[in-house]
Motif scaffolding. Structure first.
Motif, PDB file in Angstrom:
ATOM      1  N   ASP A  65       0.860  -1.180   0.000  1.00 19.55           N
ATOM      2  CA  ASP A  65       0.000   0.000   0.000  1.00 19.55           C
ATOM      3  C   ASP A  65       0.896   1.230   0.000  1.00 19.55           C
ATOM      4  N   PRO A  66       0.887   2.004  -1.069  1.00 18.98           N
ATOM      5  CA  PRO A  66       0.089   1.868  -2.279  1.00 18.98           C
ATOM      6  C   PRO A  66       0.665   0.794  -3.203  1.00 18.98           C
ATOM      7  N   GLN A  67      -0.142   0.367  -4.168  1.00 20.23           N
ATOM      8  CA  GLN A  67       0.307  -0.640  -5.120  1.00 20.23           C
ATOM      9  C   GLN A  67       1.110  -0.015  -6.253  1.00 20.23           C
ATOM     10  N   GLU A  68       1.005   1.281  -6.412  1.00 16.86           N
ATOM     11  CA  GLU A  68       1.798   2.023  -7.394  1.00 16.86           C
ATOM     12  C   GLU A  68       1.933   3.456  -6.904  1.00 16.86           C
ATOM     13  N   ILE A 106       5.305   6.923   2.174  1.00 20.57           N
ATOM     14  CA  ILE A 106       5.468   5.758   3.041  1.00 20.57           C
ATOM     15  C   ILE A 106       4.829   4.563   2.335  1.00 20.57           C
ATOM     16  N   ILE A 107       5.589   3.479   2.222  1.00 23.02           N
ATOM     17  CA  ILE A 107       5.092   2.247   1.622  1.00 23.02           C
ATOM     18  C   ILE A 107       4.913   1.226   2.739  1.00 23.02           C
ATOM     19  N   GLN A 113      10.367   4.282   3.682  1.00 26.81           N
ATOM     20  CA  GLN A 113      10.171   5.557   2.996  1.00 26.81           C
ATOM     21  C   GLN A 113      10.728   5.517   1.585  1.00 26.81           C
ATOM     22  N   VAL A 114       9.995   6.156   0.684  1.00 30.05           N
ATOM     23  CA  VAL A 114      10.451   6.367  -0.682  1.00 30.05           C
ATOM     24  C   VAL A 114      10.512   7.879  -0.883  1.00 30.05           C
ATOM     25  N   ILE A 122       6.476  -2.477  -7.345  1.00 31.78           N
ATOM     26  CA  ILE A 122       5.663  -1.265  -7.273  1.00 31.78           C
ATOM     27  C   ILE A 122       6.135  -0.318  -8.370  1.00 31.78           C
ATOM     28  N   PRO A 123       5.311  -0.067  -9.404  1.00 33.29           N
ATOM     29  CA  PRO A 123       5.709   0.884 -10.439  1.00 33.29           C
ATOM     30  C   PRO A 123       5.671   2.315  -9.901  1.00 33.29           C
TER      31      PRO A 123
END
Length: 164
Positions: A26-29, A43-44, A90-91, A129-130
């Protein structure tokens, strides 16, 4: 009837020996619009809904050719997960020094599956995850929001354009 019973038993044994991997992200993309010189942190969350995962490794890849590293991950990218465990990381999407345009990448999730009776499997891809980053001109830029035609007019001066 005996064939069906044997098939069911074999399938059960295979699932016991090779349980399925099932993660939920979450999220998937990720698809974001930001301006040049801006940075955004997402945040993933990953939830393991299947068998225990060992050495879960999260890696990022920029697929748009660009020397700038606009897609970054938090420092700890290796985890061990038990069934129903949740982790987050984190991204960072960094448009510093990027020009206007679309940038693509993805986050790859690899892991060793902990298998009953057989130890750990070889690392394999368990999720992806794209990521799409659309970079617009910085706010306050003289050409912000202008189309290419309008930008050329602003640069070259007064030009009359007749639409057909």
């Amino acid at each position: 009837m005996l064939t069906i019973f044997i098939s069911v038993v074999v399938m059960y044994l295979l699932l016991l020996i090779y349980p399925p991997v099932h993660i939920i992200t979450d999220p998937q993309e990720i698809s974001q619009n930001i301006s040049t010189n801006e940075t955004l942190v997402k945040i993933i969350i990953i939830r393991d809904r299947g068998e225990d995962l060992k050495n879960l490794i999260i890696t990022k890849y920029n697929t748009t050719y660009n020397e700038n590293y606009w897609l970054n991950l938090s420092s700890n990218n290796t985890y061990n997960m038990s069934e129903n465990e949740i982790i987050s990381f984190q991204v960072t999407l960094d448009a510093t020094n990027l020009t206007q345009g679309e940038y693509r990448g993805y986050i790859e999730i690899n892991a060793n599956k902990s298998m009953k009776f057989m130890g750990e499997s070889k690392p394999k891809l368990v999720g992806q995850i794209p990521v799409v980053l659309n970079v617009a001109e910085a706010k306050g830029s003289p050409t912000e929001g202008a189309t290419q035609k309008e930008s050329i007019i602003n640069v070259k001066g007064n030009i009359t354009i007749n639409e057909l």
